[in-house]
Design a protein around this motif. Structure first.
Motif, PDB file in Angstrom:
ATOM      1  N   ASN A  22      -2.277 -66.917 -26.767  1.00 10.54           N
ATOM      2  CA  ASN A  22      -1.252 -65.877 -26.736  1.00 10.54           C
ATOM      3  C   ASN A  22       0.038 -66.383 -26.101  1.00 10.54           C
ATOM      4  OD1 ASN A  22      -3.069 -63.804 -27.682  1.00 10.54           O
ATOM      5  ND2 ASN A  22      -3.939 -63.779 -25.640  1.00 10.54           N
ATOM      6  N   THR A  27      -0.206 -64.222 -31.296  1.00 11.47           N
ATOM      7  CA  THR A  27      -1.586 -64.525 -30.944  1.00 11.47           C
ATOM      8  C   THR A  27      -2.284 -65.292 -32.057  1.00 11.47           C
ATOM      9  OG1 THR A  27      -3.696 -63.630 -30.161  1.00 11.47           O
ATOM     10  CG2 THR A  27      -2.497 -62.291 -31.755  1.00 11.47           C
ATOM     11  N   ASP A  32      -5.691 -65.372 -31.645  1.00 11.19           N
ATOM     12  CA  ASP A  32      -7.039 -64.872 -31.390  1.00 11.19           C
ATOM     13  C   ASP A  32      -7.658 -64.350 -32.691  1.00 11.19           C
ATOM     14  OD1 ASP A  32      -9.116 -63.985 -29.302  1.00 11.19           O
ATOM     15  OD2 ASP A  32      -8.741 -62.158 -30.485  1.00 11.19           O
ATOM     16  N   LEU A  54       4.285 -60.216 -28.970  1.00 11.61           N
ATOM     17  CA  LEU A  54       3.137 -61.073 -28.684  1.00 11.61           C
ATOM     18  C   LEU A  54       2.787 -61.866 -29.931  1.00 11.61           C
ATOM     19  CD1 LEU A  54       0.626 -61.902 -26.927  1.00 11.61           C
ATOM     20  CD2 LEU A  54      -0.556 -59.995 -28.040  1.00 11.61           C
TER      21      LEU A  54
END
Length: 167
Positions: free
Chosen positions: A31, A151, A153, A149
Motif C-alpha cells: 500500500n 494497493t 493487496d 490509496l
C-alpha cells in the motif's frame, strides 16, 4: 577494484532504468497513500502511468469523472486492446454528459449505476487498485483535500472486482 566499479555502475544503471521505465516502482509495498493537494502530482502521474502500462483491462467506478486527460489516456489504452469498463453515476451524467459522450463515442464500455454510485475505484490489470475520496476531476487533484490509496493487496482487489462485476 575494476570488478567492484563495474558492478557498481551496472547496479546503478539497472536501478536508474527501472525507475524511469516503471514508475509503479513508486509502489514498492502493498500500500502507498497520498494526501492531496500536496501530493496531487505524484498521485495523478501514477494513475496516468497505470493507465498507459495496463495490458489487459481497466475497471473503474467513479462518481464524478470529468478529467479529460484521464479520458484521453483511457481511450488510447482501449485502442491498444485494453478492455476498459467504467461505471458512472446517473445523476452526474444527467448534469454533464460531455465526458460520458466522449468516452462512449470512442468505444469505452460505460455502465450507468441504477442507484447513487459514489465509489472512486480504479483497478489496473487486476494487479493494482486505486481508491480513496478523490473524483477524477481536475479540481479534485488541484483544489481539494483528498486521500488516494494505491494497493497491490490481491484479496482487496479480488473483492472489489467481484463487486464491480455485478454491474
Amino acid at each position: 577494484m575494476f570488478f567492484f566499479k563495474t558492478m557498481l555502475v551496472v547496479i546503478c544503471v539497472f536501478f536508474n532504468l527501472h525507475a524511469k521505465d516503471n514508475k509503479t516502482s513508486l509502489l514498492p509495498n502493498i500500500n502507498e497513500v497520498y494526501f492531496l493537494p500536496k501530493e496531487a502530482d505524484i498521485a495523478k502521474d501514477n494513475i496516468l502511468r497505470l493507465i498507459k502500462k495496463s495490458k489487459n483491462n481497466i475497471s473503474i467506478a467513479m462518481y464524478n469523472f470529468s478529467y479529460k486527460k484521464f479520458a484521453k489516456e483511457l481511450i488510447s489504452s482501449s485502442k491498444d486492446g485494453v478492455e476498459v469498463t467504467i461505471i458512472l453515476d446517473k445523476s452526474k451524467i444527467t448534469k454533464n454528459d460531455k465526458i460520458y459522450k466522449y468516452l462512449k463515442s470512442n468505444g469505452i464500455n460505460i455502465k450507468i449505476a441504477d442507484k447513487k454510485m459514489h465509489m472512486k475505484i480504479a483497478i489496473f490489470d487486476e494487479k493494482i487498485a486505486v481508491l480513496g475520496s478523490i473524483n477524477w476531476t481536475k479540481e479534485s487533484f488541484k483544489d481539494n483535500y483528498e486521500v488516494v490509496l494505491f494497493t497491490k493487496d490481491k484479496k482487496t482487489i479480488n473483492k472489489m472486482l467481484n463487486y464491480l462485476n455485478r454491474f
